[in-house]
Design an enzyme around this catalytic site. Structure first.
Site, short mmCIF file in Angstrom:
data_model
loop_
_atom_site.label_atom_id
_atom_site.label_comp_id
_atom_site.label_asym_id
_atom_site.label_seq_id
_atom_site.Cartn_x
_atom_site.Cartn_y
_atom_site.Cartn_z
N GLY A 1 35.66 -30.91 92.11
CA GLY A 1 35.91 -30.14 90.89
C GLY A 1 36.88 -30.85 89.96
O GLY A 1 38.06 -30.50 89.91
N GLU B 1 35.23 -43.20 95.00
CA GLU B 1 33.92 -42.89 94.44
C GLU B 1 33.33 -44.12 93.74
O GLU B 1 32.16 -44.43 93.87
CB GLU B 1 34.02 -41.71 93.47
CG GLU B 1 32.67 -41.26 92.95
CD GLU B 1 32.73 -40.02 92.10
OE1 GLU B 1 33.82 -39.71 91.58
OE2 GLU B 1 31.68 -39.37 91.93
N ASN C 1 30.26 -45.66 82.45
CA ASN C 1 30.38 -47.13 82.44
C ASN C 1 31.19 -47.63 81.24
O ASN C 1 31.84 -48.66 81.33
CB ASN C 1 28.98 -47.76 82.47
CG ASN C 1 28.39 -47.68 83.87
OD1 ASN C 1 28.92 -46.97 84.73
ND2 ASN C 1 27.31 -48.40 84.10
C1 LIG Z 1 24.68 -36.62 88.44
C2 LIG Z 1 26.06 -36.21 88.06
C3 LIG Z 1 26.87 -35.63 89.01
C4 LIG Z 1 28.17 -35.22 88.67
N1 LIG Z 1 28.90 -34.58 89.64
C5 LIG Z 1 30.15 -34.14 89.31
C6 LIG Z 1 30.93 -33.45 90.29
O1 LIG Z 1 30.50 -33.24 91.41
N2 LIG Z 1 32.15 -33.00 89.92
C7 LIG Z 1 32.67 -33.21 88.68
O2 LIG Z 1 33.80 -32.82 88.43
N3 LIG Z 1 31.95 -33.85 87.71
C8 LIG Z 1 30.70 -34.32 88.02
N4 LIG Z 1 29.93 -34.96 87.06
C9 LIG Z 1 30.44 -35.06 85.69
C10 LIG Z 1 30.92 -36.45 85.31
O3 LIG Z 1 32.12 -36.76 85.97
C11 LIG Z 1 31.10 -36.47 83.78
O4 LIG Z 1 29.82 -36.30 83.22
C12 LIG Z 1 31.70 -37.77 83.31
O5 LIG Z 1 33.04 -37.88 83.73
C13 LIG Z 1 31.66 -37.88 81.77
O6 LIG Z 1 32.23 -36.77 81.19
P1 LIG Z 1 31.44 -35.95 80.04
O7 LIG Z 1 30.08 -35.63 80.57
O8 LIG Z 1 32.32 -34.82 79.63
O9 LIG Z 1 31.25 -36.97 78.86
P2 LIG Z 1 32.34 -37.41 77.76
O10 LIG Z 1 33.63 -37.71 78.44
O11 LIG Z 1 32.36 -36.37 76.69
O12 LIG Z 1 31.73 -38.75 77.23
C14 LIG Z 1 30.66 -38.78 76.27
C15 LIG Z 1 30.40 -40.24 75.92
O13 LIG Z 1 31.58 -40.83 75.33
C16 LIG Z 1 31.97 -42.01 76.02
N5 LIG Z 1 33.42 -42.11 76.08
C17 LIG Z 1 34.31 -41.13 76.37
N6 LIG Z 1 35.56 -41.60 76.36
C18 LIG Z 1 35.49 -42.93 76.05
C19 LIG Z 1 36.44 -43.98 75.88
N7 LIG Z 1 37.74 -43.76 76.04
N8 LIG Z 1 35.99 -45.24 75.58
C20 LIG Z 1 34.66 -45.47 75.43
N9 LIG Z 1 33.70 -44.52 75.56
C21 LIG Z 1 34.11 -43.26 75.87
C22 LIG Z 1 31.41 -41.82 77.43
O14 LIG Z 1 31.24 -43.06 78.08
C23 LIG Z 1 30.09 -41.11 77.15
O15 LIG Z 1 29.10 -42.05 76.83
C24 LIG Z 1 28.65 -35.40 87.36
C25 LIG Z 1 27.82 -36.00 86.39
C26 LIG Z 1 26.55 -36.40 86.73
C27 LIG Z 1 25.70 -37.03 85.68
#
Ligand SMILES: Cc1cc2nc3c(=O)[nH]c(=O)nc-3n(C[C@H](O)[C@H](O)[C@H](O)COP(=O)(O)OP(=O)(O)OC[C@H]3O[C@@H](n4cnc5c(N)ncnc54)[C@H](O)[C@@H]3O)c2cc1C
Length: 384
Positions: A126, A251, A365
């Site tokens: 979480g 991870e 990434n």
């Molecule tokens: C299959 C899957 C399983 C997951 N399982 C879990 C889980 O079990 N528990 C959990 O807590 N979360 C989980 N997640 C969530 C995951 O950790 C988040 O999706 C991830 O951290 C990105 O956050 P966000 O989706 O809010 O995107 P955002 O943070 O809003 O990012 C959106 C875009 O902006 C880019 N971006 C953001 N900040 C920067 C920066 N500083 N520099 C350059 N680019 C940037 C990102 O790379 C992305 O392309 C899971 C996600 C997936 C896809």
């Protein structure tokens, strides 16, 4: 780096292969990201535990085999080679457990690890919230002290919780000191999801499986002496960021995605090519195979460094970039080879959809590239 296996390591491989050959369920189990499939996977997880294959590198008193990191890599290779079921316990065994070993009290280790290895407690992670993903320090879920009751009350919401709808427990960060600077004032909690005040709502992923959940906390109570239920604080109040960085390092790094997974996929890609040769795709197939083996060599080099006492740090971001991108390219190649047949609901299309998530989960990434640029290459920070 010594690339030869010792007689003991070869014997370990032989034993693992023989057991897997005799026990891997056929036909393959339904997806572990559905309620029905998850239940079937639990039976498999318990069979693994009974034979002491569920967490081979752990001490035997917690249910492991005291296997070395090398033997763990061998087991993983054999596991994927045998096309054994996905590990629905992975968020506990591969992500939380290293942090329990590092930061847990002896009591927490005794209580949590054996039940985790036996798939009796099932852990979800979480971190993410509707307003906090890449910027994890932006979380607003909070924990407030309830001294008369002797514990903490949790409030807020987590999202994208993998298999949260099927799990019994959650580990994650909550803000315990709202006045502190963003990365401070956070505490790492272990929560029993069956507690009053916790609501878990499953929802679908891209492929239709109900593999995700949102988790809501409304005064959910975590007692200070909750260890008997696997609940409590890990690593000390206010220490959450440090503990969470250790978990997310696992991870990205070694434990979540060992090379065995990609070696097996690369071998299957070669078999797919042989069954429907397409000279226009031959170089892509070779490249995917080479990448999988390069990742194996990279990992062996890393394990050598760990065995020499070095701690993997920002390099784990390189692992994450490498495996996630090779996985996408490998599956894209398979989809190209399959052509219109790739639309069927087989393992390749399903694997392809999941590979697309690799560059997002475990820290996107783009964010890993920032880490590599700033911490490994020493480039100036971006203007965030
Ligand atoms: C299959 C899957 C399983 C997951 N399982 C879990 C889980 O079990 N528990 C959990 O807590 N979360 C989980 N997640 C969530 C995951 O950790 C988040 O999706 C991830 O951290 C990105 O956050 P966000 O989706 O809010 O995107 P955002 O943070 O809003 O990012 C959106 C875009 O902006 C880019 N971006 C953001 N900040 C920067 C920066 N500083 N520099 C350059 N680019 C940037 C990102 O790379 C992305 O392309 C899971 C996600 C997936 C896809």
């Amino acid at each position: 780096m010594d690339l030869t296996w010792s007689a003991e390591e070869r014997a370990f491989r032989h034993e693992a292969r023989a057991w897997l050959t005799a026990h891997v369920p056929r036909p393959a189990l339904p997806s572990g990201d559905t309620a029905e499939g998850f239940a079937a996977h639990l039976e498999w997880e318990r069979a693994l535990f009974d034979a002491r294959w569920s967490a081979v590198s752990w001490p035997s008193r917690f249910g492991g085999r005291d296997a070395s990191l090398w033997e763990w890599l061998i087991f993983e290779e054999e596991y994927y080679r045998a096309d054994a079921p996905q590990r629905v316990t992975q968020n506990g065994i591969f992500l939380l457990a290293p942090s329990i070993f590092e930061f847990g009290t002896p009591e927490q280790q005794e209580r949590i690890l054996p039940r985790m290895a036996a798939a009796r407690d099932l852990w979800a992670q979480g971190w993410s919230e509707p307003g906090a993903g890449s910027d994890l320090a932006a979380i607003t879920s909070r924990a407030e002290r309830d001294d008369p009751a002797g514990g903490w009350r949790l409030h807020g919401q987590k999202t994208w919780t993998t298999r949260g709808a099927f799990c019994t427990h959650l580990f994650g960060l909550f803000r315990t000191d709202p006045a502190a600077e963003r990365h401070r004032g956070l505490t790492y909690f272990l929560v029993d999801l069956r507690s009053p005040g916790v609501e878990v709502r499953g929802f679908e992923r891209l492929d239709g499986d109900e593999g995700f959940a949102e988790v809501f906390f409304d005064e959910a109570f975590v007692p200070d002496d909750g260890v008997a239920n696997g609940a409590g604080v890990l690593g000390g109040v206010g220490e959450g960021w440090r503990v969470a960085m250790a978990t997310t390092g696992s991870e990205r790094g070694l434990t979540l995605r060992s090379p065995g997974r990609f070696l097996a996929a690369a071998e299957r890609l070669v078999e797919l090519y042989q069954s429907r040769p397409d000279p226009a795709r031959r170089n892509q197939v070779v490249q995917a195979w080479v990448n999988a083996y390069a990742y194996q060599l990279f990992t062996l080099q890393q394990v050598t460094a760990i065995a020499d006492g070095k701690q993997p740090g920002a390099e784990s971001s390189l692992n994450k970039l490498f495996w996630s991108e090779l996985d996408v390219r490998l599956h894209e190649t398979a989809m190209d080879l399959l052509g219109p047949d790739g639309e069927a609901n087989g393992p390749w299309p399903k694997g392809f959809l999941f590979s697309l998530a690799g560059p997002i989960y475990a820290g996107t990434n783009e964010v890993q590239r920032n880490v590599v640029a700033e911490r490994l290459l020493g480039l100036p920070r971006t203007g965030r």
